[in-house]
Design a protein around this motif. Sequence first.
Motif, mmCIF file in Angstrom:
data_model
loop_
_atom_site.group_PDB
_atom_site.id
_atom_site.type_symbol
_atom_site.label_atom_id
_atom_site.label_comp_id
_atom_site.label_asym_id
_atom_site.label_seq_id
_atom_site.Cartn_x
_atom_site.Cartn_y
_atom_site.Cartn_z
ATOM 1 N N GLN A 308 0.809 -1.216 0.000
ATOM 2 C CA GLN A 308 0.000 0.000 0.000
ATOM 3 C C GLN A 308 0.847 1.273 0.000
ATOM 4 O OE1 GLN A 308 -3.582 -0.302 -0.198
ATOM 5 N NE2 GLN A 308 -2.627 -2.255 -0.771
ATOM 6 N N VAL A 309 2.128 1.119 0.254
ATOM 7 C CA VAL A 309 3.031 2.265 0.216
ATOM 8 C C VAL A 309 3.604 2.422 -1.193
ATOM 9 C CG1 VAL A 309 5.166 3.244 1.159
ATOM 10 C CG2 VAL A 309 3.567 2.012 2.657
ATOM 11 N N GLY A 310 3.851 1.275 -1.849
ATOM 12 C CA GLY A 310 4.337 1.310 -3.221
ATOM 13 C C GLY A 310 5.714 0.703 -3.356
ATOM 14 N N GLY A 311 5.900 -0.030 -4.468
ATOM 15 C CA GLY A 311 7.219 -0.566 -4.768
ATOM 16 C C GLY A 311 7.407 -2.024 -4.437
ATOM 17 N N GLY A 312 6.683 -2.554 -3.472
ATOM 18 C CA GLY A 312 6.872 -3.940 -3.066
ATOM 19 C C GLY A 312 6.044 -4.903 -3.901
ATOM 20 N N PRO A 313 6.460 -6.157 -3.993
ATOM 21 C CA PRO A 313 5.713 -7.154 -4.777
ATOM 22 C C PRO A 313 4.482 -7.634 -4.025
ATOM 23 C CG PRO A 313 7.559 -8.197 -3.686
ATOM 24 C CD PRO A 313 7.668 -6.721 -3.375
ATOM 25 N N ASP A 314 3.549 -8.179 -4.754
ATOM 26 C CA ASP A 314 2.396 -8.808 -4.118
ATOM 27 C C ASP A 314 2.877 -10.053 -3.370
ATOM 28 O OD1 ASP A 314 0.876 -6.880 -5.247
ATOM 29 O OD2 ASP A 314 -0.177 -8.183 -6.660
ATOM 30 N N VAL A 315 2.252 -10.311 -2.226
ATOM 31 C CA VAL A 315 2.642 -11.460 -1.406
ATOM 32 C C VAL A 315 1.392 -12.248 -1.031
ATOM 33 C CG1 VAL A 315 4.719 -10.373 -0.465
ATOM 34 C CG2 VAL A 315 2.516 -10.041 0.681
ATOM 35 N N PRO A 316 1.559 -13.567 -0.745
ATOM 36 C CA PRO A 316 0.401 -14.370 -0.348
ATOM 37 C C PRO A 316 -0.252 -13.808 0.907
ATOM 38 C CG PRO A 316 2.247 -15.788 -0.915
ATOM 39 C CD PRO A 316 2.776 -14.392 -0.878
ATOM 40 N N GLY A 317 -1.598 -13.758 0.883
ATOM 41 C CA GLY A 317 -2.341 -13.238 2.022
ATOM 42 C C GLY A 317 -3.023 -14.350 2.793
ATOM 43 N N SER A 326 6.377 -16.166 -3.498
ATOM 44 C CA SER A 326 5.768 -15.166 -4.380
ATOM 45 C C SER A 326 4.399 -15.656 -4.826
ATOM 46 C CB SER A 326 6.664 -14.913 -5.600
ATOM 47 O OG SER A 326 6.820 -16.117 -6.345
ATOM 48 N N ILE A 327 3.743 -14.809 -5.622
ATOM 49 C CA ILE A 327 2.448 -15.162 -6.196
ATOM 50 C C ILE A 327 2.693 -15.912 -7.505
ATOM 51 C CG2 ILE A 327 0.247 -14.283 -7.045
ATOM 52 C CD1 ILE A 327 0.743 -13.883 -4.070
ATOM 53 N N PRO A 328 2.047 -17.076 -7.718
ATOM 54 C CA PRO A 328 2.234 -17.818 -8.969
ATOM 55 C C PRO A 328 1.838 -16.971 -10.181
ATOM 56 C CG PRO A 328 1.106 -19.168 -7.335
ATOM 57 C CD PRO A 328 1.145 -17.775 -6.790
ATOM 58 N N ASP A 365 2.604 -10.537 6.865
ATOM 59 C CA ASP A 365 3.600 -10.208 7.882
ATOM 60 C C ASP A 365 3.037 -9.094 8.753
ATOM 61 O OD1 ASP A 365 5.754 -9.667 9.461
ATOM 62 O OD2 ASP A 365 7.097 -9.081 7.822
ATOM 63 N N PRO A 366 2.520 -9.429 9.926
ATOM 64 C CA PRO A 366 1.901 -8.413 10.797
ATOM 65 C C PRO A 366 2.843 -7.280 11.172
ATOM 66 C CG PRO A 366 1.341 -10.624 11.541
ATOM 67 C CD PRO A 366 2.393 -10.780 10.491
ATOM 68 N N LEU A 367 4.154 -7.528 11.073
ATOM 69 C CA LEU A 367 5.123 -6.507 11.454
ATOM 70 C C LEU A 367 5.419 -5.525 10.323
ATOM 71 C CD1 LEU A 367 7.659 -8.701 13.476
ATOM 72 C CD2 LEU A 367 5.746 -7.339 14.336
ATOM 73 N N ASN A 368 5.000 -5.851 9.116
ATOM 74 C CA ASN A 368 5.245 -4.985 7.950
ATOM 75 C C ASN A 368 3.971 -4.197 7.663
ATOM 76 O OD1 ASN A 368 5.917 -3.759 5.543
ATOM 77 N ND2 ASN A 368 6.723 -5.624 4.576
ATOM 78 N N THR A 369 3.951 -2.944 8.045
ATOM 79 C CA THR A 369 2.742 -2.116 7.879
ATOM 80 C C THR A 369 2.510 -1.682 6.444
ATOM 81 O OG1 THR A 369 4.035 -0.118 8.398
ATOM 82 C CG2 THR A 369 2.924 -1.246 10.236
ATOM 83 N N ASP A 370 3.456 -1.941 5.533
ATOM 84 C CA ASP A 370 3.272 -1.564 4.128
ATOM 85 C C ASP A 370 2.110 -2.314 3.492
ATOM 86 O OD1 ASP A 370 5.415 0.085 4.445
ATOM 87 O OD2 ASP A 370 6.825 -1.123 3.262
#
Length: 490
Positions: A308-317, A326-328, A365-370
């Motif tokens: 939500q901040v920008g720049g990072g890849p999509d990750v499994p939720g 990563s996401i397939p 990752d609960p610790l990553n607020t991005d």
Amino acid sequence: MSLSASLSTANSSLYVAGERTSVVSRNIANADRAFYTRKSVEVLTMPGSGVRTSGVTRAEDLVLFRKVLASGSSSAMHSAVLDSLDLLNATINDVELDSSPAALINSLSNALQAYSSQPHNQLAAEAAVRSARDLASSLNSAAATVQQVRNDADLGVQSSVNRINSLLEQFQGLNAQIVKGTITGADVTDFMDQRDEILANLSNEVGIRTVSRADNDMSIYTDSGVTLFDRAPRAVTFQRTSNLTPGMPGSAVYIDGVPVTGANATMPLQSGRIVGLVQARDDISMSYEAQLDEMARVLVTAFAESDQVGGGPDVPGLFTYSGATSIPADGVLVSGLASRLRVNANADPDAGGLATRLRDGGISDPLNTDYVYNTTGAASFTDRIDDLISKMNADYTYDPAAKLAATGKLANFSSTSAGWLQEGRKVADDSYQYQSTLYNRSFESFTRTTGVNLDEELSLMLEIERSFQTSSKLISVIDSMYSALLGAVG
């Protein structure tokens, strides 16, 4: 006719009656034995020397016997396919039980709708997560069933190969006895019956055709033309895989070094149990496995979290898998994904997670607020939930290995998968019923033509008895005449 000639005729008649009685008794004793053919002796009249038999012959119908072999092979093939489809059908069960992947996908969609209408409700959040967990467990279980079916089929191929080699060894021994007996003039009809029974058993494992040669010798070929037996049996080999890898076909069957199953088969078999087992292992099961893996892949994609901040890849939720990094890729099959799919423990209340992360984000990752969507922590926040609902109803691209529509909604894909399995099971059942009926009718016709009719045999026994009595009376009369003649001379 002289008395000596008459006595010779009577004696030969008694001998023939004994021969015929022995054959008829043999027929009656074996009337209920499968593939036993009616035996008979032809009586020949020899001028001046009475009667004699021409040897034992058996009833034959090569056309019907070939039909029995062919229909038996096809019936065994469709039976193997149907048995595997019945096991796969357990992953769907009764649609009213709502335990199939398609039903659980709809349940998850409904749970998300309910949570969206009351995002503040903790119980609604937990219900949605548990619905997702039930879906993941269903796909895990279905994938395990597919693997079990594939491994069972592979074991079945090994058993079939062992049985073929054993039958060929038995055939070699009987064939040698038949050839030797034919040359020496011995009665080989029982051996020929046993050989036919071996051919019938062999045809259940693999489609065959036979060629007869001089002295009742016989060679066997598969229905694709590969030699199985010619003077000696050919080696049938197969390397079983102890635990088949998802997405990878099993080993091929080789006959005399020639591959007869699999994509590289130069002369592929057309019928028999082996063909049905290989089809279940490498075609039907792998296609259904690909469908399950595609459902799992889309779930991981649909519930992925974005930076939500920008720049990072999509990750499994919410949906992740063991070893996830990563996401397939879209439209690309990940073999075995359905067996590894799970709900992220960070959102699973039964694993110590917070179900509300489904609404707020940050599951990966609960610790990553991005990756947090609800940055204010508002209890009425529904944007993330509505986005998940929208993604579940979006169109996705599917790998061709699944053998279903190339694009479409996940719910439609899952329901089509269930329909695909049910349709395959219906076709297999119809084919098996037809081939099974054809085999039974062919075997009945073959038995009526070549088998033993007890009424006819008992009637023939009475006829032989009357002939025996007549010959005995004739000998008695001749004895009296000899006694009278000798008395007159004396």
